[in-house]
Write an enzyme that holds these catalytic residues in place. Sequence first.
Site, mmCIF file in Angstrom:
data_model
loop_
_atom_site.group_PDB
_atom_site.id
_atom_site.type_symbol
_atom_site.label_atom_id
_atom_site.label_comp_id
_atom_site.label_asym_id
_atom_site.label_seq_id
_atom_site.Cartn_x
_atom_site.Cartn_y
_atom_site.Cartn_z
ATOM 1 N N ASN A 220 0.818 -1.220 0.000
ATOM 2 C CA ASN A 220 0.000 0.000 0.000
ATOM 3 C C ASN A 220 0.850 1.267 0.000
ATOM 4 O OD1 ASN A 220 -2.029 -1.832 0.104
ATOM 5 N ND2 ASN A 220 -2.608 -1.441 2.236
ATOM 6 N N THR B 233 -13.335 38.183 -32.883
ATOM 7 C CA THR B 233 -14.180 37.872 -31.733
ATOM 8 C C THR B 233 -15.464 37.323 -32.345
ATOM 9 O OG1 THR B 233 -15.230 40.046 -31.657
ATOM 10 C CG2 THR B 233 -13.228 39.792 -30.358
ATOM 11 N N HIS B 234 -16.067 36.349 -31.686
ATOM 12 C CA HIS B 234 -17.246 35.642 -32.226
ATOM 13 C C HIS B 234 -16.949 35.054 -33.604
ATOM 14 C CE1 HIS B 234 -19.470 37.991 -29.150
ATOM 15 N NE2 HIS B 234 -18.685 38.985 -29.555
ATOM 16 N N SER C 67 -7.063 11.861 -48.603
ATOM 17 C CA SER C 67 -8.319 11.119 -48.533
ATOM 18 C C SER C 67 -8.197 9.885 -49.424
ATOM 19 C CB SER C 67 -9.459 12.003 -49.031
ATOM 20 O OG SER C 67 -10.543 11.214 -49.467
ATOM 21 N N LYS D 195 -7.638 16.301 -51.443
ATOM 22 C CA LYS D 195 -7.676 16.581 -50.015
ATOM 23 C C LYS D 195 -6.307 16.610 -49.348
ATOM 24 C CE LYS D 195 -11.252 16.006 -47.570
ATOM 25 N NZ LYS D 195 -11.962 16.949 -46.746
ATOM 26 N N GLU E 199 -6.583 17.504 -35.586
ATOM 27 C CA GLU E 199 -7.900 16.987 -35.182
ATOM 28 C C GLU E 199 -7.753 15.940 -34.086
ATOM 29 O OE1 GLU E 199 -10.169 15.809 -38.741
ATOM 30 O OE2 GLU E 199 -9.145 17.444 -39.763
ATOM 31 N N LYS F 87 -3.849 4.099 -12.011
ATOM 32 C CA LYS F 87 -2.701 4.232 -12.910
ATOM 33 C C LYS F 87 -3.084 4.223 -14.382
ATOM 34 C CE LYS F 87 -0.837 1.146 -10.209
ATOM 35 N NZ LYS F 87 -1.636 1.553 -9.009
HETATM 36 N N1 ARG Z 1 -1.325 -3.487 -7.598
HETATM 37 C C1 ARG Z 1 -1.793 -2.749 -6.482
HETATM 38 C C2 ARG Z 1 -2.194 -1.350 -6.924
HETATM 39 O O1 ARG Z 1 -1.794 -0.949 -7.960
HETATM 40 C C3 ARG Z 1 -0.739 -2.673 -5.420
HETATM 41 C C4 ARG Z 1 -1.257 -2.503 -4.037
HETATM 42 C C5 ARG Z 1 -1.966 -3.716 -3.600
HETATM 43 N N2 ARG Z 1 -2.217 -3.715 -2.221
HETATM 44 C C6 ARG Z 1 -3.024 -4.610 -1.683
HETATM 45 N N3 ARG Z 1 -3.179 -4.590 -0.409
HETATM 46 N N4 ARG Z 1 -3.658 -5.484 -2.407
HETATM 47 O O2 ARG Z 1 -2.913 -0.643 -6.256
#
Ligand code: ARG
Length: 457
Positions: free
Chosen positions: A110, A155-156, A277, A283, A290, A325
């Site tokens: 953690n 503007t606009h 295109s 084109k 974009e 992540k």
């Molecule tokens: N892979 C987990 C994450 O990205 C790591 C932490 C996991 N901790 C746990 N107590 N399961 O959050």
Amino acid sequence: MAKLWAGRTDGVTERLADDFNSSIRIDARMFEQDIRGSIAHATMLGAQKIISSEDTDAIIRGLSGILEDLKTGTLKIDPASEDIHMFVEQILTERIGEAGKKLHTARSRNDQVALDSRLYLLDETDAIIEKAKNLAKVLTDRAEEQQTTVLPGYTHLQRAQPIVFGHQLLAYVMMLLRDLDRLNDCKKRTAVSPIGSCALAGTTYPTDREAEANLLGMDSVCLNSLDGVSDRDFMLELLSDLSILMMHLSRLSEELILWSSWEFRFVELSDAYTTGSSIMPQKKNSDMAELIRGKTGRVYGDLMALLTTMKGLPLAYNKDMQEDKESVFDAVDTAKICLDMMAGMIGTMKVNRKNMRRAAETGFINATDLADYLVGKGLPFRTAYQIAGKTVAHCHDTGEVLETLPIEEYRKICPQIDADVYQAVDLDACVSRRQSFGGTAPSSVEQQIRSVRKLLS
Ligand code: ARG
């Protein structure tokens, strides 16, 4: 592979559950930061005599070897592992035996994942800062070259007043400068070390969190272990900053798309950044611009996804947070490639000075200057404004512009008008007179370029 956490259960899980639970596909990219963190952790454990110096040395040697092998590709990341933290620890123990099992003393995944994410995002933020600076420099170079190119300011999306193209490009540089400021500020709150928070409550071992944070180049340590493992504000802040940055790139993209349309033809994007295109032979599409505009929506989505993930979570760690992540990495990758793409497009685009000028010569964008001229002749601005408006309406009917309307016609509308009116409505003179601080006069643009260059160096 046997689970490192087998014990309370036999560690035998459904294959589908393993796949579902695994995050290695996403977090493998943090292997360097994970190993850096583990080396610092082993060093601290050794210095505090929590583990022996022999074990410390063995762990550090083992980890350095793993890092080396991952970099060279001799060691491949096992996609069946639960996450990068488990993978590295497993390989370490395979390689050095018993000592490897001591690395996770006074640590939890953690606080480990919170640390790795911070270290990784600090590195990525630096990379984004470099790319944003590069784009700002490219824009500034183009602005310097376009200091006297007159075009209509809008503007606009209606022609409003004459400006020089350098002024318009510099407006985007100012946005990037604020983006840079925000990213640098975000780093302050990211460089706070959560390691030592352990699972949630701290630890019974005599750890030295300060020393470990110092080894990692972090500025400080978080003050509360529950907060340390639960906080994802640093990611949300980066996502917010990147959303704003992308919004800026998207607005610039929108202008590039407009400017390179046949209706405007103010710029021509290099062939290197356009596509054709499959059916229409004539084109030349501004796909890259974009896509930047399109990908901006994705980055906003990443921010919303993490805000939504976090909003209902009780303290401390919850597995929901593993989803963090994927969002933040996607935003980082997207911002990086879009910054590079934009720098390439801006650096190579052809500026069509003639078409800009032609657009500036129609649309009566010097009408404000005619009103200002009349104010100079002693009329109150409101009256001057009305006369200028009437003059525009007259020209509209006769097909003239303010630069070509004969002096007799001017005098019929307003007897105070003299031959010096032509100097007042001359486009180059119009921009040159706007010398107020931050205005569009070439002299002001030059001043802006000097300030920007100082800030960027
Ligand atoms: N892979 C987990 C994450 O990205 C790591 C932490 C996991 N901790 C746990 N107590 N399961 O959050």
